[in-house]
Design an enzyme around this catalytic site. Structure first.
Site, short mmCIF file in Angstrom:
data_model
loop_
_atom_site.label_atom_id
_atom_site.label_comp_id
_atom_site.label_asym_id
_atom_site.label_seq_id
_atom_site.Cartn_x
_atom_site.Cartn_y
_atom_site.Cartn_z
N ARG A 74 -37.60 -74.94 -3.21
CA ARG A 74 -37.40 -76.01 -4.24
C ARG A 74 -36.31 -77.04 -2.84
O ARG A 74 -34.72 -75.32 -3.05
CB ARG A 74 -36.77 -75.59 -5.92
CG ARG A 74 -37.97 -75.33 -6.09
CD ARG A 74 -38.26 -75.69 -8.04
NE ARG A 74 -37.17 -74.26 -8.37
CZ ARG A 74 -35.49 -74.83 -8.71
NH1 ARG A 74 -35.64 -75.44 -8.73
NH2 ARG A 74 -34.83 -73.24 -8.40
N TYR A 214 -43.56 -76.79 -1.07
CA TYR A 214 -43.81 -75.25 -1.26
C TYR A 214 -43.47 -75.15 -3.13
O TYR A 214 -42.55 -76.21 -3.40
CB TYR A 214 -42.57 -74.54 -0.48
CG TYR A 214 -42.67 -73.12 -0.92
CD1 TYR A 214 -43.00 -72.56 0.50
CD2 TYR A 214 -41.48 -72.40 -1.00
CE1 TYR A 214 -42.96 -70.87 0.16
CE2 TYR A 214 -41.20 -71.23 -2.04
CZ TYR A 214 -42.27 -70.90 -0.63
OH TYR A 214 -42.00 -69.60 -0.63
N LYS A 223 -42.00 -76.48 -12.72
CA LYS A 223 -40.59 -76.71 -13.54
C LYS A 223 -40.60 -78.46 -13.22
O LYS A 223 -39.74 -78.67 -14.15
CB LYS A 223 -40.22 -76.37 -11.90
CG LYS A 223 -39.38 -74.59 -11.48
CD LYS A 223 -39.30 -73.97 -12.66
CE LYS A 223 -39.34 -72.49 -12.23
NZ LYS A 223 -38.91 -71.61 -12.95
N HIS A 243 -36.51 -72.82 -21.00
CA HIS A 243 -36.99 -71.66 -18.83
C HIS A 243 -36.73 -69.83 -19.39
O HIS A 243 -35.79 -69.31 -18.97
CB HIS A 243 -36.05 -72.49 -18.12
CG HIS A 243 -36.61 -71.91 -16.42
ND1 HIS A 243 -34.93 -71.04 -15.78
CD2 HIS A 243 -37.22 -70.90 -16.05
CE1 HIS A 243 -35.05 -70.82 -14.96
NE2 HIS A 243 -37.16 -70.85 -14.85
N SER A 265 -31.56 -67.01 -12.08
CA SER A 265 -31.97 -66.91 -11.19
C SER A 265 -32.19 -65.05 -10.72
O SER A 265 -30.61 -64.84 -10.77
CB SER A 265 -32.91 -67.13 -10.20
OG SER A 265 -31.14 -67.44 -9.92
N CYS A 267 -32.28 -61.70 -11.84
CA CYS A 267 -31.57 -60.89 -12.95
C CYS A 267 -33.01 -59.58 -13.36
O CYS A 267 -33.01 -59.55 -14.20
CB CYS A 267 -31.12 -61.35 -14.57
SG CYS A 267 -29.73 -61.77 -13.90
N ASP A 292 -41.97 -66.65 -17.07
CA ASP A 292 -40.91 -68.11 -16.65
C ASP A 292 -40.86 -69.39 -17.68
O ASP A 292 -39.39 -69.43 -17.69
CB ASP A 292 -41.52 -68.47 -15.41
CG ASP A 292 -40.35 -69.22 -14.82
OD1 ASP A 292 -39.01 -69.27 -14.71
OD2 ASP A 292 -41.04 -70.38 -14.44
N ARG A 384 -43.26 -65.30 -2.02
CA ARG A 384 -44.03 -65.64 -3.49
C ARG A 384 -45.68 -64.72 -3.28
O ARG A 384 -45.86 -64.73 -2.42
CB ARG A 384 -43.66 -66.51 -4.25
CG ARG A 384 -42.36 -67.49 -3.92
CD ARG A 384 -41.99 -67.22 -5.51
NE ARG A 384 -40.98 -67.48 -5.51
CZ ARG A 384 -40.46 -68.42 -6.49
NH1 ARG A 384 -40.83 -68.24 -7.36
NH2 ARG A 384 -38.50 -68.48 -6.96
O1 TSX Z 1 -35.54 -56.44 -12.39
C1 TSX Z 1 -33.55 -55.92 -13.01
N1 TSX Z 1 -33.23 -55.21 -13.76
C2 TSX Z 1 -34.37 -55.77 -14.80
C3 TSX Z 1 -35.39 -55.24 -15.34
C4 TSX Z 1 -35.84 -54.90 -16.93
N2 TSX Z 1 -33.24 -55.27 -11.50
C5 TSX Z 1 -33.37 -55.76 -10.57
C6 TSX Z 1 -32.44 -56.57 -9.37
C7 TSX Z 1 -32.89 -58.13 -10.25
C8 TSX Z 1 -33.67 -58.64 -9.14
C9 TSX Z 1 -32.32 -54.40 -12.17
N3 TSX Z 1 -31.43 -53.89 -11.11
C10 TSX Z 1 -31.82 -54.22 -13.48
C11 TSX Z 1 -33.01 -54.74 -14.64
O2 TSX Z 1 -32.15 -54.57 -15.51
N4 TSX Z 1 -31.08 -53.29 -12.72
C12 TSX Z 1 -29.98 -53.21 -11.76
C13 TSX Z 1 -28.78 -52.95 -11.02
C14 TSX Z 1 -29.47 -50.64 -10.85
C15 TSX Z 1 -29.99 -50.88 -9.35
C16 TSX Z 1 -30.30 -49.60 -9.63
C17 TSX Z 1 -30.08 -48.77 -10.40
C18 TSX Z 1 -29.48 -48.93 -11.45
C19 TSX Z 1 -29.18 -50.21 -11.84
N5 TSX Z 1 -30.16 -47.20 -9.89
C20 TSX Z 1 -30.75 -47.12 -8.72
O3 TSX Z 1 -31.10 -47.15 -8.05
C21 TSX Z 1 -31.01 -45.40 -8.97
MN MN Z 2 -38.34 -69.85 -13.52
#
Ligand code: TSX
Ligand code: MN
Length: 599
Positions: A74, A214, A223, A243, A265, A267, A292, A384
């Site tokens: 975007r 895109y 959006k 959102h 974004s 998370c 979303d 994507r």
């Molecule tokens: O999506 C994630 N969530 C939500 C899931 C329901 N991620 C992926 C990154 C965001 C795009 C996460 N990364 C989450 C999370 O709750 N937590 C983490 C951080 C994390 C990464 C790796 C490990 C633990 C926490 N452990 C190992 O890799 C062994």
């Molecule tokens: Mn979104």
């Protein structure tokens, strides 16, 4: 097909003719939304080089598109809210006077579809005929947009039937901005390298998009309509366009609770929307309503009811794996469109994070040969998948319910290495609105040029509110008066780290353990401690049984209140509040003062 064979809606016929006369396409095609139509367009795109058909044995009915390397995301700096007054767009949106923008766009759109087909895409955001749904019609010169819109929305002839003779629709005009001279050969991904404009007229509820093919720039139901234009409609009509993902959680006893959650974004929103509970939660089921966007209306029962206006997922591919989101992989196991991922020698797709070991050889997202050591990513970071929600093995049984689902909780969150505890509950609606208004994610050290910079993204709506953000907070406060049984509001942070940079919470499926506390709070069945931040669990209130190599002291650290950190946080929060000063509801300033007093 003859136009009037599709619709008797004169306003629609007139508008299509007006846009045709302006854009000068070679042909006009009214989309019926059938599989045959989509297959025909996909075949055409295979022939033109836009699509590669994936190996039907590995990935049935699926295609790969590689975009122009300059058209991969975007374009926020080219996104405009053209309200009459600048004040209405607010300090966080780009603004141009409507008359000035219309003049500019008239010039850009004149003849912009020469040598191409103009497609008319009637679509419904939300289940057909739902009182929460709205109809849009997108005109585009991109067949890629047509086949994506067929996955992402309810699209085609059935929508025109609902629209009828006098129904209203949001007009959306899209062009890749690359007319073809007679005999000129097309490129696989046409777009306009010089000019891109994503324009919203909130007063007349119109969308005009030029120059990009895109994602959110081109699939205008998402959006542009479901958030920017819909947020204006929602303010005027007393509902909410957010959102947010929507999930259902079913207990072993069969009790179903729905929650909606907003995260900035990166998370893992789609991962949360398709969460698989850990083994210790036998009999618990998490089901997806949406990943979303949520359209939310007060119901006759005094509760807020939410629908997912979309019918598919336009998810970020990199990082999606069996471990992070096995359900998303099932969604795009077939009937999917992949954009900017890598191609394997046997005609399947790959992206960073899909497997621990990369394949020995790939074609990368730029079409070049790729090997593990070559130093370039195989897939673009914003690559994507477009996949129909019908493929989701954990699709909620009410995902198509025209009445929507009743919400028990709103969850806000952010990616925060420090300060923000794992979970806390707002004292009340106004406090919860303050939590949403101040949320944000920490930028990576590289992006911030140092450590600890927080990028505020109130309600994850900063790039998506179609009007003044301060006024938007005011609308949140107003909505409380429309409902007798408001959802409880929570803040979560899966990303807090210890001093050695280790995550204090395992995340992913184990987030079910936090979700369980949230549900119990909604049902009034679990204790919470009153703290300066809000209501919080004690470590013993969160079930950590069965998490490998995890202990109560780590959970304690994840839940700890760092008073020094919060004093810093309060100073950082002020930056956004100062920007929005003139339109910020006083209630939110009072919440800030109350928090300071409590700390
Ligand atoms: O999506 C994630 N969530 C939500 C899931 C329901 N991620 C992926 C990154 C965001 C795009 C996460 N990364 C989450 C999370 O709750 N937590 C983490 C951080 C994390 C990464 C790796 C490990 C633990 C926490 N452990 C190992 O890799 C062994
Ligand atoms: Mn979104």
């Amino acid at each position: 097909m003859n136009n009037s064979e599709f619709t008797t809606n004169q306003a629609l016929l007139d508008w299509v003719e007006e846009v045709r006369a302006l854009c000068q396409p070679e042909a006009v095609h009214w989309c019926d939304g059938s599989k045959e139509e989509s297959d025909r367009l996909s075949e055409q795109m295979v022939a033109s080089g836009t699509f590669t058909r994936l190996n039907p044995k590995k990935r049935p009915n699926s295609y790969l598109a590689l975009s122009d390397p300059g058209d991969v995301a975007r374009v926020e700096d080219r996104t405009y809210i053209c309200s009459k007054r600048k004040r209405e767009a607010g300090p966080t949106n780009n603004w141009m006077a409507p008359a000035e923008m219309r003049k500019k766009l008239q010039g850009l759109f004149a003849g912009c579809m020469r040598g191409r087909t103009l497609y008319v895409i009637p679509f419904s955001m939300g289940p057909l005929g739902s009182p929460i749904s709205h109809i849009g019609v997108e005109i585009t010169d991109s067949p890629y947009v047509v086949v994506n819109m067929r996955i992402m929305t309810r699209m085609g002839r059935a929508v025109l039937d609902v629209l009828g003779k006098t129904g209203t629709f949001v007009p959306c005009v899209h062009s890749v901005g690359a007319p073809l001279a007679p005999g000129q050969k097309d490129v696989p991904w046409p777009c306009n390298k010089e000019e891109k404009y994503i324009v919203h007229y909130p007063e007349t509820r119109e969308i005009w998009s030029f120059g990009s093919g895109y994602g959110g720039n081109a699939l205008l139901g998402k959006k542009c309509f479901a958030l920017r234009i819909a947020s204006c409609m929602a303010r005027d009509e007393g509902w909410m366009a957010e959102h947010m993902l929507i999930v259902g959680v079913e207990s072993p006893a069969g009790e179903k609770t729905y929650v909606a959650a907003a995260f900035p974004s990166a998370c893992g929103k789609t991962n949360f929307a398709m969460l698989i509970p850990p083994a210790e939660f036998k009999g618990w089921k998490v089901t997806t309503v949406g990943d979303d966007i949520a359209w939310i209306k007060p119901g006759a029962d005094g509760r807020l009811h939410a629908i997912n206006p979309e019918a598919g997922y336009f998810g970020v591919a990199p990082g999606t794996s069996e471990k992070s989101n096995a359900n998303a992989l099932k969604c795009c196991a077939r009937d999917a469109i992949f954009t900017n991922v890598a191609l394997t020698p046997d005609g399947d797709v790959w992206w960073e994070g899909l497997t621990d070991e990369p394949p020995a050889k790939l074609t990368d997202w730029t079409g070049k040969e790729w090997t593990p050591g070559c130093g370039r990513p195989a897939a673009h970071a914003n690559a994507r998948f477009t996949a129909p929600m019908a493929n989701n093995p954990v699709l909620d049984s009410a995902a198509d319910d025209p009445n929507g689902v009743p919400l028990s909780a709103f969850i806000f969150g952010g990616r925060r290495a420090t300060t923000m505890p794992l979970v806390f509950q707002a004292f009340n609606w106004i406090h919860g609105t303050y939590l949403g208004a101040t949320m944000g994610s920490e930028m990576t050290a590289a992006a911030a040029g140092g450590l600890g910079q927080v990028r505020r993204d109130p309600m994850a709506m900063l790039p998506f509110a179609g009007y003044n953000m301060g006024e938007y907070f005011g609308h949140w406060l107003e909505m409380r008066k429309e409902i007798a049984r408001p959802p409880k509001i929570f803040h979560v942070n899966w990303f807090r780290k210890d001093d050695d940079g280790k995550f204090l919470w395992p995340g992913f499926g184990d987030n079910m353990r936090v979700l369980k506390w949230i549900l119990d709070r909604c049902h009034g069945s679990v204790y919470a401690e009153e703290t300066p931040l809000g209501w919080m669990p004690r470590p013993e209130d969160i079930n950590i049984e069965g998490i490998p190599n995890y202990d109560a002291s780590t959970l304690e650290a994840a839940l700890a209140i760092d008073v020094k950190g919060w004093k810093r946080e309060l100073m950082l929060q002020d930056e956004l509040f100062i920007d929005l000063n003139a339109d910020l509801p006083k209630e939110l300033l009072f919440q800030r003062e109350l928090l300071i007093s409590r700390l």
